[in-house]
Design an enzyme around this catalytic site. Structure first.
Site, mmCIF file in Angstrom:
data_model
loop_
_atom_site.group_PDB
_atom_site.id
_atom_site.type_symbol
_atom_site.label_atom_id
_atom_site.label_comp_id
_atom_site.label_asym_id
_atom_site.label_seq_id
_atom_site.Cartn_x
_atom_site.Cartn_y
_atom_site.Cartn_z
ATOM 1 N N TYR A 199 -3.758 -6.500 6.278
ATOM 2 C CA TYR A 199 -3.119 -5.330 5.652
ATOM 3 C C TYR A 199 -4.056 -4.692 4.636
ATOM 4 O O TYR A 199 -4.322 -3.481 4.673
ATOM 5 C CB TYR A 199 -1.803 -5.738 4.970
ATOM 6 C CG TYR A 199 -1.300 -4.718 3.961
ATOM 7 C CD1 TYR A 199 -0.849 -3.461 4.365
ATOM 8 C CD2 TYR A 199 -1.296 -5.000 2.582
ATOM 9 C CE1 TYR A 199 -0.398 -2.516 3.435
ATOM 10 C CE2 TYR A 199 -0.854 -4.067 1.654
ATOM 11 C CZ TYR A 199 -0.402 -2.822 2.088
ATOM 12 O OH TYR A 199 0.027 -1.901 1.163
ATOM 13 N N THR A 212 -3.138 0.792 -2.412
ATOM 14 C CA THR A 212 -2.608 -0.415 -3.040
ATOM 15 C C THR A 212 -3.691 -1.133 -3.842
ATOM 16 O O THR A 212 -4.889 -0.991 -3.548
ATOM 17 C CB THR A 212 -2.084 -1.365 -1.935
ATOM 18 O OG1 THR A 212 -1.848 -2.644 -2.483
ATOM 19 C CG2 THR A 212 -3.081 -1.527 -0.794
ATOM 20 N N ASP A 213 -3.259 -1.952 -4.799
ATOM 21 C CA ASP A 213 -4.235 -2.762 -5.548
ATOM 22 C C ASP A 213 -4.808 -3.893 -4.682
ATOM 23 O O ASP A 213 -5.810 -4.503 -5.045
ATOM 24 C CB ASP A 213 -3.612 -3.337 -6.830
ATOM 25 C CG ASP A 213 -2.401 -4.231 -6.600
ATOM 26 O OD1 ASP A 213 -1.981 -4.418 -5.433
ATOM 27 O OD2 ASP A 213 -1.869 -4.767 -7.597
ATOM 28 N N GLU A 214 -4.181 -4.174 -3.519
ATOM 29 C CA GLU A 214 -4.653 -5.291 -2.681
ATOM 30 C C GLU A 214 -6.057 -5.060 -2.131
ATOM 31 O O GLU A 214 -6.724 -6.008 -1.716
ATOM 32 C CB GLU A 214 -3.682 -5.549 -1.524
ATOM 33 C CG GLU A 214 -2.309 -5.908 -2.016
ATOM 34 C CD GLU A 214 -1.511 -6.773 -1.047
ATOM 35 O OE1 GLU A 214 -2.087 -7.271 -0.064
ATOM 36 O OE2 GLU A 214 -0.315 -6.930 -1.309
ATOM 37 N N LYS A 263 -5.874 -0.952 4.647
ATOM 38 C CA LYS A 263 -5.706 0.044 3.578
ATOM 39 C C LYS A 263 -7.061 0.405 2.986
ATOM 40 O O LYS A 263 -7.339 1.569 2.692
ATOM 41 C CB LYS A 263 -4.768 -0.485 2.481
ATOM 42 C CG LYS A 263 -3.304 -0.630 2.880
ATOM 43 C CD LYS A 263 -2.611 0.684 3.223
ATOM 44 C CE LYS A 263 -2.394 1.592 2.041
ATOM 45 N NZ LYS A 263 -1.578 2.790 2.408
HETATM 46 P P1 NAD Z 1 7.598 0.741 3.850
HETATM 47 O O1 NAD Z 1 7.146 -0.262 4.870
HETATM 48 O O2 NAD Z 1 8.887 0.536 3.148
HETATM 49 O O3 NAD Z 1 7.679 2.189 4.507
HETATM 50 C C1 NAD Z 1 6.708 2.666 5.393
HETATM 51 C C2 NAD Z 1 7.256 3.933 6.046
HETATM 52 O O4 NAD Z 1 6.232 4.421 6.934
HETATM 53 C C3 NAD Z 1 8.500 3.693 6.899
HETATM 54 O O5 NAD Z 1 9.434 4.709 6.670
HETATM 55 C C4 NAD Z 1 7.985 3.743 8.324
HETATM 56 O O6 NAD Z 1 8.939 4.183 9.269
HETATM 57 C C5 NAD Z 1 6.817 4.719 8.188
HETATM 58 N N1 NAD Z 1 5.810 4.509 9.233
HETATM 59 C C6 NAD Z 1 5.230 3.335 9.601
HETATM 60 N N2 NAD Z 1 4.390 3.527 10.625
HETATM 61 C C7 NAD Z 1 4.412 4.866 10.891
HETATM 62 C C8 NAD Z 1 3.741 5.693 11.838
HETATM 63 N N3 NAD Z 1 2.884 5.164 12.736
HETATM 64 N N4 NAD Z 1 3.991 7.023 11.816
HETATM 65 C C9 NAD Z 1 4.851 7.546 10.928
HETATM 66 N N5 NAD Z 1 5.534 6.807 10.019
HETATM 67 C C10 NAD Z 1 5.310 5.492 10.015
HETATM 68 O O7 NAD Z 1 6.383 0.863 2.849
HETATM 69 P P2 NAD Z 1 6.388 1.050 1.252
HETATM 70 O O8 NAD Z 1 6.493 -0.265 0.619
HETATM 71 O O9 NAD Z 1 7.322 2.136 0.908
HETATM 72 O O10 NAD Z 1 4.877 1.557 1.049
HETATM 73 C C11 NAD Z 1 4.558 2.941 1.182
HETATM 74 C C12 NAD Z 1 3.075 3.127 0.925
HETATM 75 O O11 NAD Z 1 2.757 2.667 -0.385
HETATM 76 C C13 NAD Z 1 2.178 2.342 1.882
HETATM 77 O O12 NAD Z 1 1.060 3.147 2.181
HETATM 78 C C14 NAD Z 1 1.763 1.119 1.078
HETATM 79 O O13 NAD Z 1 0.501 0.653 1.489
HETATM 80 C C15 NAD Z 1 1.715 1.692 -0.328
HETATM 81 N N6 NAD Z 1 1.969 0.734 -1.417
HETATM 82 C C16 NAD Z 1 3.093 -0.064 -1.397
HETATM 83 C C17 NAD Z 1 3.352 -0.913 -2.471
HETATM 84 C C18 NAD Z 1 4.577 -1.794 -2.505
HETATM 85 O O14 NAD Z 1 4.696 -2.637 -3.405
HETATM 86 N N7 NAD Z 1 5.534 -1.647 -1.597
HETATM 87 C C19 NAD Z 1 2.456 -0.965 -3.537
HETATM 88 C C20 NAD Z 1 1.306 -0.156 -3.511
HETATM 89 C C21 NAD Z 1 1.096 0.707 -2.452
HETATM 90 O O1 DAU Z 2 0.229 -5.243 -4.608
HETATM 91 C C1 DAU Z 2 0.754 -4.209 -3.833
HETATM 92 C C2 DAU Z 2 1.322 -4.758 -2.561
HETATM 93 O O2 DAU Z 2 2.495 -5.476 -2.914
HETATM 94 C C3 DAU Z 2 1.643 -3.686 -1.523
HETATM 95 O O3 DAU Z 2 0.447 -3.056 -1.128
HETATM 96 C C4 DAU Z 2 2.333 -4.293 -0.304
HETATM 97 O O4 DAU Z 2 2.709 -3.275 0.594
HETATM 98 C C5 DAU Z 2 3.556 -5.040 -0.777
HETATM 99 O O5 DAU Z 2 4.182 -5.677 0.320
HETATM 100 C C6 DAU Z 2 3.196 -6.071 -1.846
HETATM 101 O O6 DAU Z 2 2.411 -7.148 -1.293
HETATM 102 P P1 DAU Z 2 2.659 -8.698 -1.685
HETATM 103 O O7 DAU Z 2 2.142 -9.532 -0.585
HETATM 104 O O8 DAU Z 2 2.186 -8.978 -3.063
HETATM 105 O O9 DAU Z 2 4.271 -8.682 -1.734
HETATM 106 P P2 DAU Z 2 5.370 -9.705 -1.166
HETATM 107 O O10 DAU Z 2 6.682 -9.247 -1.711
HETATM 108 O O11 DAU Z 2 5.239 -9.937 0.286
HETATM 109 O O12 DAU Z 2 4.967 -11.065 -1.915
HETATM 110 C C7 DAU Z 2 4.950 -11.145 -3.340
HETATM 111 C C8 DAU Z 2 4.529 -12.559 -3.702
HETATM 112 O O13 DAU Z 2 5.566 -13.470 -3.326
HETATM 113 C C9 DAU Z 2 3.279 -13.028 -2.991
HETATM 114 O O14 DAU Z 2 2.527 -13.877 -3.836
HETATM 115 C C10 DAU Z 2 3.826 -13.859 -1.812
HETATM 116 C C11 DAU Z 2 5.102 -14.442 -2.379
HETATM 117 N N1 DAU Z 2 6.198 -14.661 -1.399
HETATM 118 C C12 DAU Z 2 6.556 -13.629 -0.597
HETATM 119 C C13 DAU Z 2 7.549 -13.799 0.344
HETATM 120 C C14 DAU Z 2 7.944 -12.651 1.253
HETATM 121 C C15 DAU Z 2 6.824 -15.894 -1.334
HETATM 122 O O15 DAU Z 2 6.505 -16.836 -2.089
HETATM 123 N N2 DAU Z 2 7.823 -16.053 -0.392
HETATM 124 C C16 DAU Z 2 8.196 -15.054 0.454
HETATM 125 O O16 DAU Z 2 9.100 -15.279 1.295
#
Ligand code: NAD
Ligand code: DAU
Length: 348
Positions: free
Chosen positions: A155, A130-132, A159
């Site tokens: 988190y 992730t970019d985080e 990562k």
């Molecule tokens: P998600 O939370 O929707 O899905 C995570 C999946 O991993 C689920 O299916 C869960 O059951 C599985 N999982 C969790 N713990 C596990 C374990 N111990 N063993 C096996 N499986 C397990 O997550 P997502 O948003 O789809 O993100 C997927 C990946 O991409 C993550 O590594 C996250 O860090 C990365 N990522 C997410 C975003 C985003 O915006 N969502 C952006 C950049 C990177």
């Molecule tokens: O940047 C990549 C990341 O983006 C991924 O690695 C993470 O898995 C993914 O969850 C996401 O993280 P963020 O924290 O940026 O996403 P989230 O949707 O939780 O929040 C987006 C923005 O909105 C953030 O500034 C927090 C704000 N927010 C979020 C929630 C859930 C609110 O203001 N209210 C809310 O209830």
């Protein structure tokens, strides 16, 4: 070619699994997932009978089960997405993130090194990050692949730690890896704990829209199918040992995004403009809230030819339509434990 996708029942993972299963009938795709609250096999009902698809229920924190699976199936490549992924949950329970994101990744690395030692040429561990990990930007600048790591949430720290272990295995054991760091995804099948799907659900239910702090935090949004295409591109064309940043060239302040979403929802639901926006409620800020993320995705664009194919307006419209057409999915994932989560997170 046997490809293991971890976390394939989750949001991004399910789109990656579908793409690989449908595009490459000559590959066998194994989806390994523990089915935590975020994992949902309903995300894959359209492809789960495909002859080149197998689901394996397993927890990556269980080292011996993971080792047995690798010895049984002898996967050629791994695309590792399984993770605890929600920042707010990591603030409440950081250790759960260390267990899955750090130790779980280590277990996969160790299982790979044990079966790949004779032949690394056809093997690859592709780690989805992730970019985080880069921390927060000020008003200017972009994250590049050279930006140093400075994670601010548990988190992001977990990562970052897993990224470091992957890279260290490359240096120490000549381990074949690629890492990509992506910005915020949105789209179908997104669990309604994250901003966009949570607000869509709350607008449907006419519940308050909890905007953290002043709402002036910025994120760079990418449609999930474009991330799946980027992952496919890197898997096939990426260079071993490299890192690629993936982003949407699409920065939005949270409050502006929320207003756009409210207007689009009002139009789609034939409600009077302003109905959804009246639900906006400013709430206590997220601790350690990163001010701004923005990705410089020029490396993947120049070297591998990838760029986003969907505009934000198109992607958001498709996302809203998906939630409206999949109300049963939404009802299922917001029943039971979700109600407890919501109360603890937003009413304390
Ligand atoms: P998600 O939370 O929707 O899905 C995570 C999946 O991993 C689920 O299916 C869960 O059951 C599985 N999982 C969790 N713990 C596990 C374990 N111990 N063993 C096996 N499986 C397990 O997550 P997502 O948003 O789809 O993100 C997927 C990946 O991409 C993550 O590594 C996250 O860090 C990365 N990522 C997410 C975003 C985003 O915006 N969502 C952006 C950049 C990177
Ligand atoms: O940047 C990549 C990341 O983006 C991924 O690695 C993470 O898995 C993914 O969850 C996401 O993280 P963020 O924290 O940026 O996403 P989230 O949707 O939780 O929040 C987006 C923005 O909105 C953030 O500034 C927090 C704000 N927010 C979020 C929630 C859930 C609110 O203001 N209210 C809310 O209830």
């Amino acid at each position: 070619m046997k490809i293991l996708v971890t976390g394939g029942a989750g949001f991004i993972g399910s789109h990656v699994v579908r793409r690989l299963v449908m595009t490459y009938p000559e590959y066998h795709i194994y989806n390994l997932d523990a089915l935590t609250y975020a994992g949902n096999l309903e995300n894959l009902t359209d492809i789960d009978q495909a002859p080149n698809y197998t689901f394996l229920k397993a927890d990556i924190t269980d080292a011996s089960h993971i080792q047995t699976l690798f010895e049984t199936y002898r996967f050629d490549k791994v695309v590792h997405l399984a993770a605890e992924s929600h920042v707010d949950r990591s603030i409440k329970d950081p250790l759960a993130f260390v267990r899955t994101n750090v130790i779980g990744t280590m277990n996969l690395l160790n299982a790979c090194t044990s079966i790949w030692k004779e032949d690394t040429e056809n093997n690859l561990f592709y780690h989805i990050s992730t970019d985080e990990v880069y921390g927060s930007l000020g008003a200017d600048g972009l994250f590049t692949e050279e930006t140093s790591y400075s994670p601010n949430s548990p988190y992001a720290a977990s990562k970052a730690s897993s990224d470091h272990f992957v890279r260290a295995y490359g240096e120490t054991y000549n381990f074949p890896f690629i890492i990509s760091n992506c910005s915020n995804n949105y789209g179908p099948n997104h669990f309604p704990e994250k901003l966009i799907p949570l607000f869509i659900n709350n607008i449907l239910e006419m519940k308050p829209l909890p905007v953290y702090g002043d709402g002036n935090y910025t994120r760079d949004w990418l449609y999930v199918l474009d991330h799946a295409i980027a992952i496919d591109t890197i898997l096939h064309k990426g260079k071993v040992g490299e890192t690629y940043n993936i982003g949407g060239f699409n920065e939005w302040k949270n409050i502006d995004l929320v207003h756009l979403l409210c207007d689009m929802m009002d139009d789609t639901l034939s409600r009077k403009r302003g109905t959804s926006a009246s639900l906006i409620t400013y709430v206590k800020d997220r601790p350690g809230h990163d001010k701004r993320y923005a990705i410089d995705a020029s490396k993947i664009n120049k070297e591998l030819g990838w760029k986003p194919s969907v505009t934000f307006e198109e992607g958001l419209k498709a996302t809203i339509d998906w939630y409206l057409n999949n109300k049963t999915w939404l009802e299922q994932v917001t029943s039971g434990d979700y109600q407890d989560y919501y109360t603890k997170m937003y009413q304390s």
